[in-house]
Design an enzyme around this catalytic site. Structure first.
Site, PDB file in Angstrom:
ATOM      1  N   PRO A   1       1.686  21.419  -7.403  1.00  0.00           N
ATOM      2  CA  PRO A   1       0.286  20.971  -7.397  1.00  0.00           C
ATOM      3  C   PRO A   1       0.167  19.519  -7.804  1.00  0.00           C
ATOM      4  O   PRO A   1       0.898  19.028  -8.672  1.00  0.00           O
ATOM      5  CB  PRO A   1      -0.372  21.890  -8.434  1.00  0.00           C
ATOM      6  CG  PRO A   1       0.747  22.204  -9.391  1.00  0.00           C
ATOM      7  CD  PRO A   1       1.988  22.281  -8.549  1.00  0.00           C
TER       8      PRO A   1
ATOM      9  N   CYS B   1     -15.521  -6.711   3.593  1.00  0.00           N
ATOM     10  CA  CYS B   1     -16.085  -7.043   4.910  1.00  0.00           C
ATOM     11  C   CYS B   1     -15.617  -6.053   5.970  1.00  0.00           C
ATOM     12  O   CYS B   1     -14.924  -6.412   6.927  1.00  0.00           O
ATOM     13  CB  CYS B   1     -15.717  -8.474   5.290  1.00  0.00           C
ATOM     14  SG  CYS B   1     -16.460  -9.689   4.190  1.00  0.00           S
TER      15      CYS B   1
END
EC number: 4.1.1.20
Length: 421
Positions: A276, A346
């Site tokens: 996990p 951007c």
């Protein structure tokens, strides 16, 4: 459950107000809870109680040395997928016999380093890799313990980019070819097969795909044993999901996963390894960010944050949802309005949420991205020459910066200008 709760009108990490961390460390930054990391590891360990097992933390989820040290202190093994992760695990004090080396493209250099430094096993992904590892092991005069990752052609019913157990995915070998591959391993003097490996995907919210895959692995275990192979370990991978959107139903709990493992595979007598990562680290971390501007657009309003897609790429890459909450607790029944929550990069893809209902916020207000502990900092970049953001570990009423924010000068000085310029 996690340890990020409102107290006296302020969101805390354990006993530390997040506003205090923001004031000292700056934003954006990642904040992890020791108590949550510890609790989630123990949930898995306890879920497999009564079986011979090892919980190997999948460190690709969050690989800071402090987190690895904590996991090692709890008795975790490590699942690594690169030479760099192997080096990190060793540096954190994890012994080689507790390190499982996974990954589809292990190089001979990585194999050599792991064989010299110690390794629990290699999870082989292909026959060319098998032949290469045999050659490396023979050149070093050692025998490499291996499992073969089998692809059971099971639909994990998760996002296409994190599904790994279907026939069209790049991972493992078709399960039908496993007897032939294990037969070849038996002929190679540099390898010893010790088990079987399977991993069908990440962020699973249903146990049924696990049942289908584990049943196929159980059948394969018996077939390989009948053919004379000494199968003593079953590596079941990881993938159990977490509740990113707390308004929806919760995924299965580790105790339910453990009960399924015992039900399907208990009679094999094999040692069980699980890997996990997300469920241990995901809800144990948040990304703390600050509002730069509130912008009114054409038909929509924007919260522009100082955190961006280079800091937390999951929404841009996976269309992933993260709950985003104000650090100052809203008053009961406080009015909310829809905002697009975006960063300053951007790119149109630098969008965390669209039309997300939020209480009214202004410049310099703090927000927290919940469930950001896994695949957050480890996937961050310096796009737009934005420094990698700090990581902070909280333990009770203490906190420490466990990775600092580099300066612009440090970033620029990593570049080298050729002499001819």
């Amino acid at each position: 459950m996690d340890h990020f709760l409102y107290r006296d009108g302020m969101l805390h990490a354990e006993d530390v107000p997040l506003s205090e961390i923001a004031a000292e460390v700056g934003t954006p930054c990642y904040v992890y809870s020791t108590a949550t990391l510890t609790r989630h590891f123990r949930l898995f360990d306890e879920a497999l109680a009564g079986m011979d097992h090892l919980v190997c933390y999948a460190m690709k989820a969050a690989s800071n040395q402090a987190i690895l040290k904590l996991m090692a202190s709890l008795g975790a093994g490590m699942d690594v997928v690169s030479g760099g992760e192997y080096a990190r695990a060793i540096a954190a004090g994890v012994p080689g016999e507790r390190i499982v080396f996974s990954g589809v493209g292990k190089t001979r250099e990585e194999m050599t380093a792991a064989l010299k430094g110690g390794v629990r096993q290699f999870n082989l992904e292909s026959e060319p890799e098998m032949e290469a590892l045999n050659e490396v092991a023979l050149s070093l005069g050692v025998v490499a313990p291996v499992t073969v990752r089998v692809n059971p052609d099971v639909d994990a019913k998760t996002h296409a980019k994190i599904a790994t157990g279907k026939s069209e995915n790049k991972f493992g070998i078709p399960i039908a070819r496993a007897p032939e591959v294990y037969g070849r391993i038996a002929q190679l003097k540099g390898l010893k097969a010790v088990g079987i490996d399977v991993h069908i995907g990440s962020q699973l919210t249903d146990l049924e795909p696990y049942r289908l895959a584990f049943t196929k692995v159980k059948e394969l275990t018996q077939l390989l044993r009948d053919q004379g192979h000494d199968i003593i370990r079953l590596d079941l991978g990881g993938g159990l999901g977490i509740p990113y959107d707390r308004g929806n139903s919760a995924p299965p709990l580790p105790v339910e996963y453990g009960a399924l493992v015992k039900e399907v595979l208990g009679e094999t007598g094999c040692e069980i390894e699980i890997e996990p990562g997300r469920l241990i680290a995901g809800n144990a971390g948040i990304m703390l960010s600050k509002v730069i501007y509130v912008k009114e657009g054409e038909g929509r309003n924007f919260l522009i944050l100082d955190g961006a897609m280079n800091d937390l790429i999951r929404p841009a890459m996976y269309e992933a949802h993260h709950d985003i909450v104000p650090v100052v607790e809203p008053a009961p029944g406080a009015e909310q309005s829809p905002y697009d929550i975006v960063g300053p990069v951007c790119e149109t893809g630098d969008t965390f949420a669209k039309a997300r209902n939020m209480p009214h916020l202004g410049a310099d207000d703090l927000v927290a991205f919940r469930s950001a502990g896994a695949y957050g900092a480890v996937m961050a970049s310096e796009y737009n020459t934005r420094p990698l953001i700090p990581e902070v570990l909280v333990n009770g009423d203490q906190f420490a910066v466990i990775r600092s924010r580099p300066s612009y000068e440090e970033i620029i000085n990593r570049d080298t200008i050729p002499e001819w310029m």
